[in-house]
Design a protein around this motif. Structure first.
Motif, PDB file in Angstrom:
ATOM      1  N   LEU A 157      -0.341  -4.613   7.788  1.00 20.71           N
ATOM      2  CA  LEU A 157      -0.940  -3.672   6.856  1.00 20.71           C
ATOM      3  C   LEU A 157      -1.768  -4.384   5.803  1.00 20.71           C
ATOM      4  N   SER A 158      -1.284  -5.490   5.308  1.00 18.49           N
ATOM      5  CA  SER A 158      -1.997  -6.235   4.279  1.00 18.49           C
ATOM      6  C   SER A 158      -3.330  -6.766   4.785  1.00 18.49           C
ATOM      7  N   VAL A 159      -3.324  -7.349   5.982  1.00 24.38           N
ATOM      8  CA  VAL A 159      -4.542  -7.929   6.547  1.00 24.38           C
ATOM      9  C   VAL A 159      -5.602  -6.859   6.786  1.00 24.38           C
ATOM     10  N   VAL A 160      -5.216  -5.747   7.401  1.00 23.38           N
ATOM     11  CA  VAL A 160      -6.194  -4.703   7.728  1.00 23.38           C
ATOM     12  C   VAL A 160      -6.680  -3.998   6.468  1.00 23.38           C
ATOM     13  N   ARG A 217     -10.819   4.378   6.538  1.00 26.76           N
ATOM     14  CA  ARG A 217      -9.460   4.588   6.069  1.00 26.76           C
ATOM     15  C   ARG A 217      -8.474   3.894   7.006  1.00 26.76           C
ATOM     16  N   MET A 218      -7.340   3.476   6.461  1.00 22.30           N
ATOM     17  CA  MET A 218      -6.319   2.809   7.269  1.00 22.30           C
ATOM     18  C   MET A 218      -5.245   3.811   7.674  1.00 22.30           C
ATOM     19  N   GLY A 219      -4.903   3.800   8.949  1.00 17.95           N
ATOM     20  CA  GLY A 219      -3.879   4.688   9.460  1.00 17.95           C
ATOM     21  C   GLY A 219      -2.691   3.929  10.022  1.00 17.95           C
ATOM     22  N   HIS A 274       1.071  -0.194   0.583  1.00 18.36           N
ATOM     23  CA  HIS A 274      -0.013  -1.047   1.078  1.00 18.36           C
ATOM     24  C   HIS A 274      -1.363  -0.324   1.089  1.00 18.36           C
ATOM     25  N   GLY A 275      -1.384   0.919   0.653  1.00 21.98           N
ATOM     26  CA  GLY A 275      -2.644   1.645   0.595  1.00 21.98           C
ATOM     27  C   GLY A 275      -3.013   2.376   1.862  1.00 21.98           C
ATOM     28  N   THR A 276      -2.019   2.726   2.670  1.00 19.74           N
ATOM     29  CA  THR A 276      -2.289   3.503   3.878  1.00 19.74           C
ATOM     30  C   THR A 276      -2.843   4.874   3.497  1.00 19.74           C
ATOM     31  N   ASP A 277      -3.890   5.291   4.199  1.00 14.14           N
ATOM     32  CA  ASP A 277      -4.552   6.557   3.897  1.00 14.14           C
ATOM     33  C   ASP A 277      -4.078   7.708   4.765  1.00 14.14           C
ATOM     34  N   VAL A 278      -3.776   7.415   6.035  1.00  9.92           N
ATOM     35  CA  VAL A 278      -3.395   8.445   7.005  1.00  9.92           C
ATOM     36  C   VAL A 278      -2.130   7.993   7.723  1.00  9.92           C
ATOM     37  N   VAL A 279      -1.116   8.846   7.706  1.00 10.04           N
ATOM     38  CA  VAL A 279       0.138   8.527   8.382  1.00 10.04           C
ATOM     39  C   VAL A 279       0.397   9.567   9.463  1.00 10.04           C
ATOM     40  N   ARG A 280       0.665   9.085  10.666  1.00  6.23           N
ATOM     41  CA  ARG A 280       1.031   9.979  11.760  1.00  6.23           C
ATOM     42  C   ARG A 280       2.513   9.844  12.056  1.00  6.23           C
ATOM     43  N   VAL A 311       0.074  11.808   0.499  1.00  5.48           N
ATOM     44  CA  VAL A 311      -0.594  11.030   1.547  1.00  5.48           C
ATOM     45  C   VAL A 311      -0.968  11.968   2.691  1.00  5.48           C
ATOM     46  N   GLU A 312      -2.142  11.770   3.273  1.00  2.59           N
ATOM     47  CA  GLU A 312      -2.553  12.606   4.404  1.00  2.59           C
ATOM     48  C   GLU A 312      -1.613  12.367   5.575  1.00  2.59           C
ATOM     49  N   ALA A 313      -0.971  13.429   6.034  1.00  2.00           N
ATOM     50  CA  ALA A 313       0.037  13.329   7.084  1.00  2.00           C
ATOM     51  C   ALA A 313      -0.376  14.125   8.309  1.00  2.00           C
ATOM     52  N   HIS A 314      -0.233  13.501   9.466  1.00  2.00           N
ATOM     53  CA  HIS A 314      -0.481  14.157  10.745  1.00  2.00           C
ATOM     54  C   HIS A 314       0.828  14.241  11.516  1.00  2.00           C
ATOM     55  N   GLY A 315       0.992  15.299  12.282  1.00  2.00           N
ATOM     56  CA  GLY A 315       2.125  15.430  13.184  1.00  2.00           C
ATOM     57  C   GLY A 315       1.626  15.464  14.616  1.00  2.00           C
TER      58      GLY A 315
END
Length: 359
Positions: A79-82, A90-92, A111-117, A140-144
């Motif tokens: 997560l840190s590297v990306v 955006r990072m997912g 870590h600044g994740t923008d989109v979580v599935r 946080v933007e959440a997807h299912g």
């Protein structure tokens, strides 16, 4: 997440591309991508204007383990590297309850994740309720997403997706985890889901039967607004929808992705050169896995264990399909191989198994 609107300039319908090259692709290399590989591809995808770049162990947050494979890097390192490599994209991340926990989500958010599935088996959306609720409360933007979706009817998928929305998902959709679908299958399911929810619908394909791009196009035409695709199709089994192919195909059909073609082709070239020993191919085992409806991530393990015990891996795939094996049941591969070796399980040629592969 609001629905993508038509492109102001040309009236085109916007399709959001979600790129899991650095997550699903991990399956193809035993989860061994290193810092430089992650950084270089993330920067290239960012330069091309890919909206979302997903990163992590192939099975998601918290999944690095003996059972499904130890990753070269920790979740924190990936997560840190990306995150550092992305300027505009955006990072997912992806998580399966049972592998990952709320603590893993908290670290990803930090870590600044923008989109979580949050993923679940296609009939078990209720396992996502706690995690989607946490993400909703965290802003946080959440997807299912529903895995192995060919195992449920269109009506069941629509009902499960409606439940995901109720739990807090801002986009919902289905994974063709085994590459089993044909375009009419996709059309029927996406239509059913779009009628049941008022959030964007996601489609994620695998290429076991060579249908990934066609199925992704069918999904877009049926109303899906988020399409998953990987550079060179880099992913589990026979791979995913090929990113640098589906984007221009969608553009030619009148959809708008906002992605720069030349920069995208450069990113795909970099991915082939730096991430993978060779692009995914549709092997004989991949075809059988798709027909049988078996999770694409099982391919390497099935091949290894079958060859060690002198069993035809095709028989193993058909038996796993008959038993409706799902991701997380990797131990079942050993059971099936040993039963076939000992004559306990019936080989497909010895009994009526082919009807089990129909959708």
């Amino acid at each position: 997440m609001s629905r993508p609107e038509a492109d102001a300039a040309g009236g085109q319908r916007r399709i959001l591309i979600h790129d899991p090259t650095l997550r699903d692709g991990h399956h193809a290399v035993r989860h061994q991508l290193d810092r430089d590989q992650l950084r270089s591809y993330a920067a290239a995808a960012d330069a091309a204007g890919v909206p979302v770049v997903e990163v992590g162990h192939g099975n998601g947050l918290g999944a690095s383990s003996l059972q499904v494979g130890w990753a070269k890097l920790s979740d924190d390192e990936m997560l840190s590297v990306v995150r550092e490599a992305l300027q505009s994209s955006r990072m997912g991340v992806f998580m399966l309850p049972g592998w990952g926990t709320t603590a893993d989500l908290q670290k990803a958010v930090a870590h600044g994740t923008d989109v979580v599935r949050i993923g679940a088996h296609c009939t078990e959306s209720d396992v996502t309720e706690r995690h989607l609720g946490y993400l909703r409360d965290a802003g946080v933007e959440a997807h299912g997403v529903l895995l192995m979706s060919h195992m449920a009817t269109p009506a069941q998928l629509a009902e499960q997706c409606a439940d995901l929305v109720a739990y807090g998902a801002q986009a919902v959709g289905i994974f063709d985890s085994s590459g089993h679908y044909l375009p009419p299958d996709v059309t029927e399911r996406v239509h059913a889901i779009t009628k049941a929810v008022d959030v964007p619908v996601i489609f994620h394909a695998h290429n076991n039967l060579g249908m990934a791009v066609a199925n992704s196009v069918a999904a877009a035409e049926a109303g899906a607004e988020i399409i998953d695709a990987c550079a060179r199709g880099f992913g589990a089994g026979a791979g995913n929808t090929q990113l640098e192919v589906v984007v221009p195909v969608l553009e030619r059909m009148g959809f708008s992705t906002g992605i720069d073609l030349y920069a995208l082709l450069d990113a795909a070239d970099l991915a082939e050169r730096e991430l993978m020993p060779a692009p995914p191919t549709i092997s004989s085992e991949s075809v059988v896995s798709g027909l049988a409806g078996v999770f694409s991530g099982f391919k390497t393990r099935v091949q290894e264990i079958s060859r060690r015990e002198g069993i035809d891996p095709r028989d193993v795939f058909f038996e796993l399909g008959r038993r409706q094996a799902v991701a997380g049941q990797e131990d079942l591969i050993v059971d099936v191989v040993m039963e076939l070796r000992n004559g306990v399980a019936v080989r497909p040629q010895d009994g009526p198994r082919r009807e089990d592969v129909r959708t």
